[in-house]
Design a protein around this motif. Structure first.
Motif, short mmCIF file in Angstrom:
data_model
loop_
_atom_site.label_atom_id
_atom_site.label_comp_id
_atom_site.label_asym_id
_atom_site.label_seq_id
_atom_site.Cartn_x
_atom_site.Cartn_y
_atom_site.Cartn_z
N ASP A 114 0.88 41.59 61.89
CA ASP A 114 1.05 41.68 60.44
C ASP A 114 2.43 41.13 60.07
OD1 ASP A 114 3.07 44.06 59.90
OD2 ASP A 114 1.70 44.78 61.46
N TYR A 115 2.55 40.76 58.80
CA TYR A 115 3.81 40.21 58.29
C TYR A 115 4.04 40.76 56.89
CZ TYR A 115 7.30 36.92 56.57
OH TYR A 115 8.44 36.35 56.03
N SER A 116 5.19 41.42 56.71
CA SER A 116 5.56 41.94 55.39
C SER A 116 7.06 42.12 55.34
CB SER A 116 4.84 43.27 55.11
OG SER A 116 5.22 44.26 56.04
N ASN A 117 7.63 41.95 54.16
CA ASN A 117 9.07 42.12 53.92
C ASN A 117 9.91 41.32 54.92
OD1 ASN A 117 8.56 43.96 51.78
ND2 ASN A 117 8.34 45.63 53.27
N LYS A 118 9.45 40.11 55.22
CA LYS A 118 10.16 39.20 56.14
C LYS A 118 10.25 39.75 57.57
CE LYS A 118 12.90 36.93 52.57
NZ LYS A 118 14.25 36.51 52.13
N ILE A 119 9.30 40.63 57.93
CA ILE A 119 9.26 41.17 59.29
C ILE A 119 7.89 40.86 59.89
CG2 ILE A 119 9.32 43.24 60.73
CD1 ILE A 119 11.17 44.51 58.69
N PHE A 120 7.91 40.17 61.00
CA PHE A 120 6.68 39.87 61.73
C PHE A 120 6.51 40.88 62.84
CE2 PHE A 120 4.56 37.90 65.37
CZ PHE A 120 3.35 37.55 64.79
#
Length: 217
Positions: free
Chosen positions: A10-16
């Motif tokens: 997953d990828y969210s808030n510039k965190i993979f």
């Protein structure tokens, strides 16, 4: 060929973030990367996980077959900061070999932590029917200067004798030394052996001193 693994990404808030779940193999793996902070974190937990069970070898003569049955347990963590160029890692667990190596099952338990400059080994214990050994110490990875103690509790030779020794490592102004107060081989014993290892730009000097107070050499 490799067996399939269940991987969730997953990828969210510039965190993979990527994970391998334990419902398919006795392994939990989590890796994430923060693009904004340029930081990465890798976490692995295993419980008698057999790494080579994920690979199907068609050729029975393949050298990797020797490692079938090898099991990994414990918790391991690696973190890296790109902005600070800092690497940190730690681990606490064990490895056991299968019987395909042609030797008795060997078990190693360990605990360590470190960074790009230094590693500290809290303990390393190796046990088998033919060998028992313990080590604790540290090493400056930049200068390659170890410090610590190594105990060979026993190593069984083919002729029936056992080899035992204690060895102490210490750093010198340049390089390091290994000091063995006594070596026991069967009913014989030899005392006071010191080896100094001194690196130079294009060579390494080895200086050995032997003091046999037992009069058996």
């Amino acid at each position: 060929s490799a067996k399939p693994l269940q991987i969730v990404c997953d990828y969210s808030n510039k965190i993979f973030n990527a994970q391998i779940l334990q419902n398919t193999v006795p392994l939990y793996l989590n890796a994430n990367y923060n693009l904004e902070e340029n930081k990465a974190l890798f976490l692995l937990e295993a419980d008698d996980f057999e790494p080579f069970s994920l690979i199907k070898l068609k050729d029975k003569k393949d050298s990797l077959n020797k490692f079938l049955g090898t099991k990994l347990s414990g918790k391991y963590e690696v973190s890296y900061s790109g902005e600070e160029s800092k690497l940190n890692y730690s681990g606490k667990g064990g490895i056991s070999t299968g019987k395909n190596l042609g030797i008795d099952t060997l078990n190693a338990n360990f605990s360590f932590l470190g960074n790009q400059d230094f590693i500290d080994v809290n303990y390393l214990n190796v046990r088998s029917d033919f060998v028992s050994a313990d080590f604790e110490g540290n090493c400056n990875l930049k200068t390659l200067q170890p410090e610590g103690s190594f105990f060979l509790n026993y190593f069984k030779l083919k002729n029936g004798n056992e080899l035992t020794l204690e060895m102490y490592l210490d750093h010198l102004d340049k390089g390091f030394m290994c000091f063995i107060p006594q070596i026991n081989l069967g009913e014989q014993f030899f005392t006071a052996l010191q080896l100094d290892i001194i690196p130079h730009q294009n060579s390494i000097d080895y200086v050995m001193s032997v003091y046999d107070y037992s009069n058996q050499m």
